[in-house]
Design an enzyme around this catalytic site. Structure first.
Site, PDB file in Angstrom:
ATOM      1  N   ASN A  85       0.802  -1.227   0.000  1.00  0.00           N
ATOM      2  CA  ASN A  85       0.000   0.000   0.000  1.00  0.00           C
ATOM      3  C   ASN A  85       0.834   1.277   0.000  1.00  0.00           C
ATOM      4  OD1 ASN A  85      -1.834  -2.114   0.703  1.00  0.00           O
ATOM      5  ND2 ASN A  85      -3.256  -0.590   1.479  1.00  0.00           N
ATOM      6  N   VAL A  92       0.353   6.599  -1.299  1.00  0.00           N
ATOM      7  CA  VAL A  92      -0.059   5.869  -0.104  1.00  0.00           C
ATOM      8  C   VAL A  92      -1.526   5.485  -0.281  1.00  0.00           C
ATOM      9  CG1 VAL A  92      -0.354   5.933   2.398  1.00  0.00           C
ATOM     10  CG2 VAL A  92       1.579   7.128   1.336  1.00  0.00           C
ATOM     11  N   CYS A  93      -1.795   4.202  -0.370  1.00  0.00           N
ATOM     12  CA  CYS A  93      -3.154   3.723  -0.626  1.00  0.00           C
ATOM     13  C   CYS A  93      -3.878   3.429   0.680  1.00  0.00           C
ATOM     14  CB  CYS A  93      -3.118   2.463  -1.490  1.00  0.00           C
ATOM     15  SG  CYS A  93      -2.589   2.788  -3.182  1.00  0.00           S
ATOM     16  N   LEU A  94      -4.797   4.330   1.029  1.00  0.00           N
ATOM     17  CA  LEU A  94      -5.613   4.172   2.230  1.00  0.00           C
ATOM     18  C   LEU A  94      -7.022   4.659   1.930  1.00  0.00           C
ATOM     19  CD1 LEU A  94      -3.334   5.466   5.149  1.00  0.00           C
ATOM     20  CD2 LEU A  94      -4.157   3.127   4.844  1.00  0.00           C
ATOM     21  N   THR A  99      -7.600   7.137  -1.582  1.00  0.00           N
ATOM     22  CA  THR A  99      -6.698   6.574  -2.588  1.00  0.00           C
ATOM     23  C   THR A  99      -6.881   5.068  -2.719  1.00  0.00           C
ATOM     24  OG1 THR A  99      -4.992   6.470  -0.856  1.00  0.00           O
ATOM     25  CG2 THR A  99      -4.929   8.355  -2.362  1.00  0.00           C
TER      26      THR A  99
END
Length: 447
Positions: A85, A92-94, A99
């Site tokens: 992530n 930043v994949c959250l 995202t």
């Protein structure tokens, strides 16, 4: 609305900077509160352990209605993906950042903030980060277990190489051959930092430099243990295994070389020790010029000496070679405690850039204690808002030594051997107490 967002960001920054969380730090340059730098120190018992991971936050005028944009900058110039992530390009994949698609209720809300984002990112740095990859639960068990192990191994290696060693080498200006030249600025990281620099500045904003140096001294033995463990698990020269979710431009490529990491790690330790000794020489020059820092430290020294005279504590203090940048503290073990009867000499080294660079304490007398590293560096928490008050630093060190029932906190793991015994079984604690008392008795004989 704009004023409200600035007020909210300022309040959150202040709260984070005041707390004693040893794994999170935030800073902004002057009054530019919309551009924030944050540091997350990797959690214990994970492949990220005690690594230094930096992120940039950009807050828009709609904050907190809308989440900030977050970019990871500890990526080796866009060449290293530290998590399924956390991409090599800094993405930043959250779900709370919008995202990544998450479950209902996981999206951003105005009740969340800077700290909740940092804690969410920190939660990605788990003991098995492979689990963060979507579809993990459906993966083939046999091949998946091998991938998990391989992934943990290479994250552990790159955490040391990039987030710790490379970062400290740049701070100290250490070349590949271990020679100290001049501080090096990584081109890619420099470009990422341009948005949080003054227009007239040619030097990137590096608010965590001193913090990372001091924490390196805390965790040095833990880094060496990690290297030894790595050497036992994988041979030098073994290529990293590419994970199924890693693409050609979003991966973590390389080879294991723990022997080289150990050499570079030891060079950093020597450079930090030399830097501390160099402060004394710089300090004498500052004293001769009657610089503000020299005058301030001389005055504080005299005040602490007077406070010792009026205190029930018999502790003594002297300047080394009449240099206000090097103090020699004699600590007498507190009566009716495990330290009773001990005599400990502690050197306190000050930088000519104090308090921007904080003092470094070093126990000259060996003491086996879970809050003192093998080389004598104490792990302590300076009083909130009193970074410039030397007396508060001394009191904090003494408090760390004398604390009878400290809460379990793996972030204070500065002496792995003592720490393991202290927090082990009842028999382990007995062994710890015996070794502590033995070092206390030895301190008197060696004084």
């Amino acid at each position: 609305m704009a004023d409200q967002s600035v007020f909210r960001i300022t309040k959150e920054l202040s709260e984070l900077q005041k707390n004693s969380d040893l794994s999170l730090a935030v800073a902004c340059q002057d009054i530019d509160v919309r551009n924030v730098k944050a540091l997350i120190i990797g959690p214990h018992d994970t492949p990220y352990e005690f690594g230094f991971f930096e992120f940039n936050f950009k807050f828009n005028k709609d904050y907190p209605r809308k989440s900030p944009a977050v970019t990871a900058t500890t990526t080796n110039g866009g060449r290293c993906r530290f998590n399924p992530n956390i991409y090599a390009n800094g993405r930043v994949c959250l779900s709370i950042l919008g995202t990544w698609r998450g479950e209902r209720g996981e999206e951003w809300s105005a009740a969340q903030g800077l700290e909740s984002i940092l804690l969410s990112i920190q939660s990605l740095m788990s003991s098995n980060p492979y689990e963060n990859e979507p579809g993990f639960e459906d993966a083939n068990e046999t091949s998946d277990k091998k991938n998990q192990k391989d992934y943990v191994q290479k994250i552990r290696h790159e955490t040391l190489r990039i987030s710790v060693i490379q970062r400290l080498e740049e701070y100290l200006g250490i070349g590949i051959d271990g020679q100290i030249t001049a501080p090096v600025i990584n081109k890619e990281d420099y470009e990422l930092d341009m948005d949080v620099m003054d227009d007239d500045s040619s030097v990137p904003f590096e608010p965590f430099k001193d913090l990372c140096k001091r924490r390196f001294l805390w965790y040095y033995e833990s880094y060496l243990i990690t290297i030894q463990k790595g050497k036992e698990e994988v041979k030098d020269g073994t290529p990293f295994t590419r994970m199924p979710f890693e693409g050609s431009s979003n991966t973590m490529e390389g080879k294991f070389n723990y022997s080289e990491l150990e050499r570079r790690l030891r060079n950093i330790k020597q450079a930090l020790d030399a830097e501390m000794e160099g402060w004394a020489t710089e300090g004498l020059a500052a004293k001769a010029k009657e610089d503000t820092v020299a005058v301030n430290l001389q005055r504080q020294y005299e005040q602490v000496v007077e406070s010792f005279k009026s205190s029930v504590s018999p502790n003594n203090l002297a300047l080394v070679d009449r240099n206000p940048f090097v103090w020699d503290l004699t600590y007498f073990g507190k009566p009716m405690t495990q330290l009773d009867g001990g005599l400990f000499r502690i050197k306190i080294h000050f930088s000519p850039r104090f308090p921007e660079e904080q003092p470094r304490f070093r126990f000259e007398t060996r003491l086996f204690h879970h809050r003192i590293s093998a080389d004598g560096t104490p792990c302590y928490f300076s009083a909130l808002g009193r970074r410039e008050d030397v007396k508060s630093h001394i009191e904090a060190v003494v408090e760390a030594l004398e604390e009878e029932h400290p809460p379990y906190d793996p972030r204070t793991l500065v002496n792995p051997e003592a720490y393991k015994l202290y927090w082990g079984s009842a028999d382990d604690r007995k062994i710890y107490n015996r070794r502590l008392r033995r070092s206390v008795q030895q301190s008197v004989e060696d004084f």
